[in-house]
Design a protein around this motif. Structure first.
Motif, PDB file in Angstrom:
ATOM      1  N   THR A  38       0.833  -1.202   0.000  1.00  0.00           N
ATOM      2  CA  THR A  38       0.000   0.000   0.000  1.00  0.00           C
ATOM      3  C   THR A  38       0.867   1.252   0.000  1.00  0.00           C
ATOM      4  O   THR A  38       0.581   2.221  -0.719  1.00  0.00           O
ATOM      5  CB  THR A  38      -0.948  -0.013   1.215  1.00  0.00           C
ATOM      6  N   ALA A  39       1.937   1.247   0.772  1.00  0.00           N
ATOM      7  CA  ALA A  39       2.840   2.408   0.821  1.00  0.00           C
ATOM      8  C   ALA A  39       3.499   2.643  -0.539  1.00  0.00           C
ATOM      9  O   ALA A  39       3.642   3.797  -0.975  1.00  0.00           O
ATOM     10  CB  ALA A  39       3.903   2.199   1.896  1.00  0.00           C
ATOM     11  N   SER A  46      -9.777  -6.776  -3.529  1.00  0.00           N
ATOM     12  CA  SER A  46      -9.897  -6.243  -2.169  1.00  0.00           C
ATOM     13  C   SER A  46      -8.652  -5.437  -1.798  1.00  0.00           C
ATOM     14  O   SER A  46      -8.754  -4.396  -1.150  1.00  0.00           O
ATOM     15  CB  SER A  46     -10.174  -7.352  -1.154  1.00  0.00           C
ATOM     16  N   PHE A  47      -7.471  -5.884  -2.216  1.00  0.00           N
ATOM     17  CA  PHE A  47      -6.236  -5.158  -1.923  1.00  0.00           C
ATOM     18  C   PHE A  47      -6.242  -3.781  -2.597  1.00  0.00           C
ATOM     19  O   PHE A  47      -5.993  -2.756  -1.946  1.00  0.00           O
ATOM     20  CB  PHE A  47      -5.014  -5.966  -2.388  1.00  0.00           C
ATOM     21  N   TYR A  48      -6.521  -3.740  -3.903  1.00  0.00           N
ATOM     22  CA  TYR A  48      -6.471  -2.466  -4.616  1.00  0.00           C
ATOM     23  C   TYR A  48      -7.585  -1.519  -4.175  1.00  0.00           C
ATOM     24  O   TYR A  48      -7.365  -0.314  -4.077  1.00  0.00           O
ATOM     25  CB  TYR A  48      -6.480  -2.686  -6.129  1.00  0.00           C
ATOM     26  N   ARG A  49      -8.755  -2.041  -3.884  1.00  0.00           N
ATOM     27  CA  ARG A  49      -9.836  -1.181  -3.351  1.00  0.00           C
ATOM     28  C   ARG A  49      -9.417  -0.559  -2.017  1.00  0.00           C
ATOM     29  O   ARG A  49      -9.622   0.623  -1.783  1.00  0.00           O
ATOM     30  CB  ARG A  49     -11.116  -1.985  -3.165  1.00  0.00           C
ATOM     31  N   ALA A  50      -8.838  -1.368  -1.139  1.00  0.00           N
ATOM     32  CA  ALA A  50      -8.407  -0.864   0.167  1.00  0.00           C
ATOM     33  C   ALA A  50      -7.325   0.210   0.015  1.00  0.00           C
ATOM     34  O   ALA A  50      -7.226   1.103   0.846  1.00  0.00           O
ATOM     35  CB  ALA A  50      -7.894  -2.014   1.034  1.00  0.00           C
ATOM     36  N   ALA A  51      -6.565   0.142  -1.069  1.00  0.00           N
ATOM     37  CA  ALA A  51      -5.516   1.133  -1.329  1.00  0.00           C
ATOM     38  C   ALA A  51      -6.070   2.374  -2.029  1.00  0.00           C
ATOM     39  O   ALA A  51      -5.312   3.293  -2.336  1.00  0.00           O
ATOM     40  CB  ALA A  51      -4.401   0.502  -2.156  1.00  0.00           C
ATOM     41  N   GLY A  52      -7.380   2.401  -2.297  1.00  0.00           N
ATOM     42  CA  GLY A  52      -8.003   3.582  -2.894  1.00  0.00           C
ATOM     43  C   GLY A  52      -8.231   3.525  -4.382  1.00  0.00           C
ATOM     44  O   GLY A  52      -8.685   4.498  -4.984  1.00  0.00           O
TER      45      GLY A  52
END
Length: 193
Positions: A104-105, A136-142
């Motif tokens: 995410t960073a 889910s990963f990319y959505r959580a990252a915006g």
């Protein structure tokens, strides 16, 4: 040096540098491959022991640019894509370091660098078989997830041409626009734009 345009891209100065390099590529003073390499940037995350635990590689969407040239789009429209959109070609996180925020960073650093330099779209693809985990990963990252069969439109060459980006059957696509990034940015970041 690969990535030199983005390393030097600090808001308006970065945009001027990119525009100048684009102008040089358009009139033949700068080799196209050199220009495309200059907008590619590797991002790396290190743990407390200075061990590489994650990496992201952002590139100009060369395949799309090549297709535009083949379809005889004006050279200016084809090359302007390299200063409007960047593709996340690879994102890797060491198995032992997953779920620690490194991926995410790196995504955030990538978006900060390119959107600050005037880009309008950061996107990437993932394998359809990894859909649940990737989405889910990319959505959580915006990031937004492009529904299969739909496209993202991107104006090129000062709006004279519009490019439609989509996915193949075996892929999914995630993307973030500059407007999405500005909405997510902190008030301090918004003021510096």
């Amino acid at each position: 040096m690969a990535g030199s345009l983005i390393e030097q891209a600090d808001g308006r100065t970065g945009r001027k540098l990119l525009q100048g390099q684009l102008a040089r590529a358009l009139n033949g003073e700068l080799d196209l491959l050199t220009f495309l390499k200059d907008v590619a940037v590797p991002f790396v995350a290190l743990d407390s022991d200075a061990r590489v635990v994650a990496a992201l590689h952002a590139i100009a969407p060369g395949r799309v640019i090549g297709e535009l040239v083949t379809q005889q789009w004006p050279r200016s429209a084809s090359l302007s894509l390299a200063t409007r959109a960047v593709k996340i070609a690879a994102l890797w996180v060491d198995v032992e370091s997953r779920r620690a925020g490194f991926g995410t960073a790196l995504l955030q650093s990538c978006c900060d660098a390119y959107f600050s330099a005037g880009y309008r779209l950061v996107y990437g693809n993932y394998r359809a078989r990894e859909k649940i985990t990737s989405e889910s990963f990319y959505r959580a990252a915006g990031f937004q997830i492009l529904p299969h069969g739909e496209t993202v439109l991107l104006g090129l060459d000062n709006g004279a041409h519009v490019l439609s980006l989509g996915t193949d059957e075996d892929q999914g696509m995630f993307y973030m626009t500059a407007a999405d990034w500005r909405r997510r940015a902190s008030p301090d970041q918004r003021m510096s734009d």
